[in-house]
Design an enzyme around this catalytic site. Structure first.
Site, PDB file in Angstrom:
ATOM      1  N   HIS A   1       0.934   5.033   6.826  1.00 63.67           N
ATOM      2  CA  HIS A   1       1.009   5.701   5.533  1.00 63.67           C
ATOM      3  C   HIS A   1       1.466   7.150   5.702  1.00 63.67           C
ATOM      4  CE1 HIS A   1      -1.896   2.370   4.883  1.00 63.67           C
ATOM      5  NE2 HIS A   1      -1.189   2.234   3.769  1.00 63.67           N
TER       6      HIS A   1
ATOM      7  N   ASP B   1      -2.543   7.281  10.302  1.00 64.79           N
ATOM      8  CA  ASP B   1      -2.658   5.947  10.896  1.00 64.79           C
ATOM      9  C   ASP B   1      -1.319   5.405  11.376  1.00 64.79           C
ATOM     10  OD1 ASP B   1      -1.407   5.521   8.506  1.00 64.79           O
ATOM     11  OD2 ASP B   1      -2.944   4.210   7.657  1.00 64.79           O
TER      12      ASP B   1
ATOM     13  N   SER C   1       0.819  -1.217   0.000  1.00 69.50           N
ATOM     14  CA  SER C   1       0.000   0.000   0.000  1.00 69.50           C
ATOM     15  C   SER C   1       0.854   1.270   0.000  1.00 69.50           C
ATOM     16  CB  SER C   1      -0.930  -0.006   1.216  1.00 69.50           C
ATOM     17  OG  SER C   1      -0.182  -0.041   2.423  1.00 69.50           O
TER      18      SER C   1
END
Length: 925
Positions: A401, A398, A237
């Protein structure tokens, strides 16, 4: 019977015999004629004689924007700045200040700073060597402070002259060049490694790679670079975030949509660019089958176990040969895993710790670097993202990221890594190879090399003659005395020596801004980086203050001072990147306009009073203005218009000359006999204003004129003359304002309306106070308007008409009070004498990448780097100023037949240069 020994000299006389600089001992001294004045007023005791034209012309100092013959420079700052007081016949002596006295000693007359009172005042039993301004300070701490102040300045200049400074600068350049050469041999010559591995944040969001410049790519530039290319991002991600940021450079409207755990394609059909994201959160057999570029992994899947790290090492070991094979035909980058902010991680991600991330990164680095035994790995490690994340991960939502600004920085770094060598942006020095030498540059290198060899041969041949004329030492006084017979310095020796020094200086220019020997960094503006240096130079300017020799409006010392502090402000403005701050930009625009105002004022005053419209005068002005720029155009491979201010001043000088030289030639002497000639001059000025207005509002006519060959070769930039039109139009009226101001001032002075005595107000007290109040209000009003300006385009449109308000207000504030007109800052005046050289040299040896960045001589220490680079830069500018003066005396003879021959040779030289330039342009297509 022996006579008693003579009494020792008084302290003041002994102090006066000690010159300000050691070089001042080279000339004889004679008593200065006693001046009338009150008994308490100190009078100059000694002065240094100068004999011959070459020594005398150096006394006054060279004007940076002006020119002049030996006699004219002796009278004032330079022909372009000769004010009415000087041109009217009042001869101004050279600068006798402590700062101005420091020089290289060759052909430079330096007044000695010894002062002896004619009659010591009753309250001052000690006849201390104080200047006139301090002669009345006879009590306690005031006198001691004044004495310490002047003795301190003398001590500084006694031990640190311009000559010693230049020697120190030369040693610094040689040492730094050797260090950088050794560093490049040890670390390699690839600036891409710096871009990929190290850097720091300037402020909050501006990333500065280690000692190279990063270009900010626009959409059009990125598409042109990546046309017909296929790029793949493989990973988890975080790599998906990097993919989105990269794609947004190509298409800012691209939205972050799609399934998070699937492949995401992107294609721009206009440029045939394909960018894919391939979802592979870990290194395994599946990734091994689909590898195209670089990869990442996920610690979360294996719950952060040690077995997972061992398996990862095995997988990356098996995949490394495939990456190396792919890297031979493609660019492969391995992105190291970014750190996390553990306190913000959710419970499902708590196993992702920075300690384990570091273990994975160390494994990847060790395996990929050892994948080839005897050669460097072709797989490039993108480790800089880890440094960026360390600074910004606390802003993460978070803890895993990165914030969007960090992702954009990493994407822009990738764009620079690949595209800089393709697009070759001026402000993107990272990953850019050194530009190849052009034919003209090669010929210039040969010329300077032959000049150096020729001078060395000449020096060896005449060494014995120089030894015979070496100064001997007087054992009694301990001072050097010249032999009675002196061997004159030949023009050939001066010519070879000047070109030899110029060749070495140009080599330094090339090393700084073309050879990639020294490093470069981007500018970053903060208010402190601009205003703190301004405060520093203001303090130094106040420390070095002296009495003017001629307290007239815009006298030579004052115009030098004006040019000096303006030039220093402009230099700070450029190196700090203050153009991004609109109020500072608008005020600096006024400073540039003030230079042009002085151009109109100085040249008009000279022509109006002297009536000298000869070709010799014109050639000297043009030579002094353009010599350095022409040399830099050849050596640095830049167009003439690139150094925009010199073409601007050159064209305006020719406009002033043509306006006043065309029939009927109207000068002050003729106009004094008949007032109708004043009307004729006003008609000339009105016609000039009409032409300026026409060209300013008729862009097509302006471009047609300057697009004609060969003018187009001088005034084109990037294939058109729009930049030249914009620059000319921005200050289109200020030269005319300077001419008009000179005409009004000379008329008032002729009618003895002004009171220009020392300490006297310029007008009567009531009128002076009124004008001073109006000037202060006008000055502040302009500053308030400039500071509240919101749109640069609108402000630039009004600037040509209103800039004269602040300029004239400053002149009146500076000159109406008699005490302000009678003093000047010798610190600023010293820089004012070399302001042209400072303005031009900054492009390549103080700034970098053609003013887009900052030169880095000492990486890792910005403050020390600025100090060292500034010191070398000022020494080089001063030396170039002296070289220009020497060459002007030789290459611009006074007799017309010789001068016309030189002009013919000059025309032939430029014709050859145009032909070679055309050949180069065709070869680049």
């Amino acid at each position: 019977m022996s006579a008693p020994p003579p009494p020792p000299p008084p302290p003041a006389a002994a102090a006066a015999r000690d010159p300000v600089t050691p070089e001042a001992r080279l000339g004889p001294v004679t008593p200065e004629p006693r001046a009338s004045g009150p008994p308490s007023q100190a009078q100059p005791l000694l002065r240094q004689e100068t004999t011959g034209e070459e020594e005398g012309e150096e006394t006054g100092g060279q004007g940076a924007w002006g020119t002049g013959t030996a006699e004219q420079r002796r009278r004032g700052w330079g022909e372009a700045d000769e004010g009415p007081g000087k041109a009217g016949g009042a001869e101004a002596a050279g600068s006798g200040t402590a700062a101005g006295a420091a020089g290289d000693g060759r052909g430079s007359g330096r007044p000695l700073h010894g002062w002896l009172p004619r009659r010591p005042p009753p309250c001052c039993p000690c006849a201390a060597p104080l200047p006139r301004s301090a002669a009345h300070c006879c009590h306690g701490g005031t006198k001691m402070a004044a004495l310490a102040y002047h003795l301190g300045k003398r001590e500084i200049n006694h031990y640190f002259s311009v000559r010693s400074a230049k020697v120190l600068a030369l040693l610094a350049v040689l040492l730094l060049a050797a260090c950088h050469l050794a560093s490049r041999r040890y670390r390699g010559n690839d600036s891409c490694e710096y871009l990929l591995s190290s850097g720091r944040f300037l402020g909050e969001k501006v990333w500065q790679p280690h000692s190279c410049m990063m270009h900010k790519y626009k959409m059009s530039e990125a598409k042109n670079c990546l046309v017909d290319k296929h790029i793949a991002f493989i990973g988890d991600s975080r790599i998906r975030q990097l993919f989105y940021s990269f794609v947004k450079i190509l298409n800012p409207q691209f939205k972050e949509e799609g399934n998070k755990h699937e492949n995401i394609p992107f294609e721009d059909k206009t440029s045939s660019v394909k960018v894919d994201f391939l979802w592979h959160p870990e290194v395994n057999g599946s990734m091994k089958q689909c590898i195209k570029v670089w990869t990442e992994w996920s610690i979360k899947i294996h719950n952060g176990s040690d077995e997972a790290l061992s398996q990862y090492k095995m997988n990356i070991t098996s995949i490394a040969p495939l990456l190396e094979k792919l890297a031979k035909t493609s660019d492969v980058y391995w992105v190291l895993q970014d750190p996390v902010y553990e306190d913000l991680l959710s419970e499902s991600r708590k196993m992702i710790t920075n300690e384990k991330i570091e273990a994975y990164n160390e494994a990847a680095v060790s395996i990929l670097n050892s994948s080839t035994r005897n050669s460097k790995s072709n797989v490039k490690l993108f480790s800089v993202s880890k440094l960026i994340a360390q600074e910004t991960i606390m802003e993460s939502l978070d803890g895993l990221h990165l914030p969007e600004s960090s992702r954009e920085t990493s994407a822009m770094i990738l764009m620079n890594v690949y595209c800089n060598k393709v697009v070759k942006p001026v402000d993107g020095s990272c990953c850019q190879p050194r530009p190849p030498l052009t034919l003209i540059q090669k010929l210039a290198a040969c010329f300077f090399t032959l000049s150096i060899i020729g001078y060395l041969i000449f020096y060896v041949i005449h060494r014995n003659a120089h030894r015979k004329n070496k100064p001997c030492t007087d054992l009694e006084s301990g001072e050097e005395k010249k032999n009675i017979i002196n061997t004159p310095v030949s023009s050939l020796e001066i010519l070879l020596q000047s070109f030899c020094k110029l060749g070495l200086i140009m080599a330094y220019f090339y090393m700084c801004d073309r050879a990639n020997l020294f490093m470069k960094e981007n500018k970053f503006y903060t208010h402190s980086s601009f205003f703190i240096p301004i405060i520093y130079i203001l303090v130094l300017g106040v420390f070095y203050n002296e009495n003017t020799k001629e307290p007239k409006v815009l006298n030579r010392e004052q115009t030098d001072e004006w040019k000096g502090w303006m030039q220093l402000v402009i230099l700070i403005y450029h190196i700090s990147g203050a153009s991004t701050f609109l109020p500072v930009y608008m005020h600096v625009r006024v400073l540039v306009a003030a230079y042009l105002f002085q151009t109109g004022y100085g040249h008009f005053s000279y022509f109006w009073i002297k009536g000298d419209f000869g070709i010799h005068r014109v050639c000297q002005v043009l030579f002094r203005l353009n010599f350095l720029v022409v040399v830099l155009c050849i050596v640095m491979d830049r167009p003439y218009q690139f150094y925009y201010f010199v073409p601007l001043v050159t064209v305006w000088f020719m406009v002033i000359y043509v306006t006043l030289a065309l029939w009927p030639q109207i000068i002050q002497k003729k106009a004094n006999g008949n007032c109708l000639w004043h009307l004729g001059l006003l008609l000339k000025l009105a016609f000039l204003l009409l032409c300026i207005c026409f060209l300013a509002y008729s862009q097509g006519a302006f471009e047609k004129i300057f697009s004609l060959w060969p003018l187009s070769k001088c005034f084109e930039l990037k294939g058109n003359v729009y930049e030249w039109w914009f620059r000319w139009r921005l200050d289109r009226y200020v030269v005319f304002h300077g001419m008009l101001f000179a005409f009004i001032y000379l008329a008032l002075q002729r009618r003895q309306i002004l009171s220009e005595g020392k300490g006297e107000p310029l007008f009567s007290n009531k009128i002076s106070n009124f004008l001073l109040f109006i000037s202060v209000v006008s000055f502040l009003t302009y500053s308030i308007w400039a500071s509240s300006c919101k749109n640069k385009a609108e402000c630039n449109e009004l600037h040509p008409s209103v800039s004269v308000v602040q300029i004239v207000a400053f002149i009146l504030i500076r000159n109406i009070p008699g005490y302000a007109r009678s003093v000047y800052s010798s610190f600023f005046a010293w820089f004012g004498k070399i302001s042209l050289e400072l303005f031009i040299c900054q492009y390549h040896i103080w700034l970098a990448a053609d003013t887009r960045g900052v030169l880095v001589l000492i990486p890792g220490n910005p403050t020390l780097n600025i100090i060292v680079s500034t010191f070398i830069f000022v020494c080089v500018a001063h030396e170039i100023s002296q070289i220009t003066t020497d060459l002007a005396q030789i290459l611009i003879p006074k007799d017309n037949p010789s001068l016309f021959k030189r002009l013919a040779c000059t025309v032939a030289f430029f014709c050859g240069l145009l032909i070679l330039s055309s050949i180069q342009d065709k070869s680049r297509l």
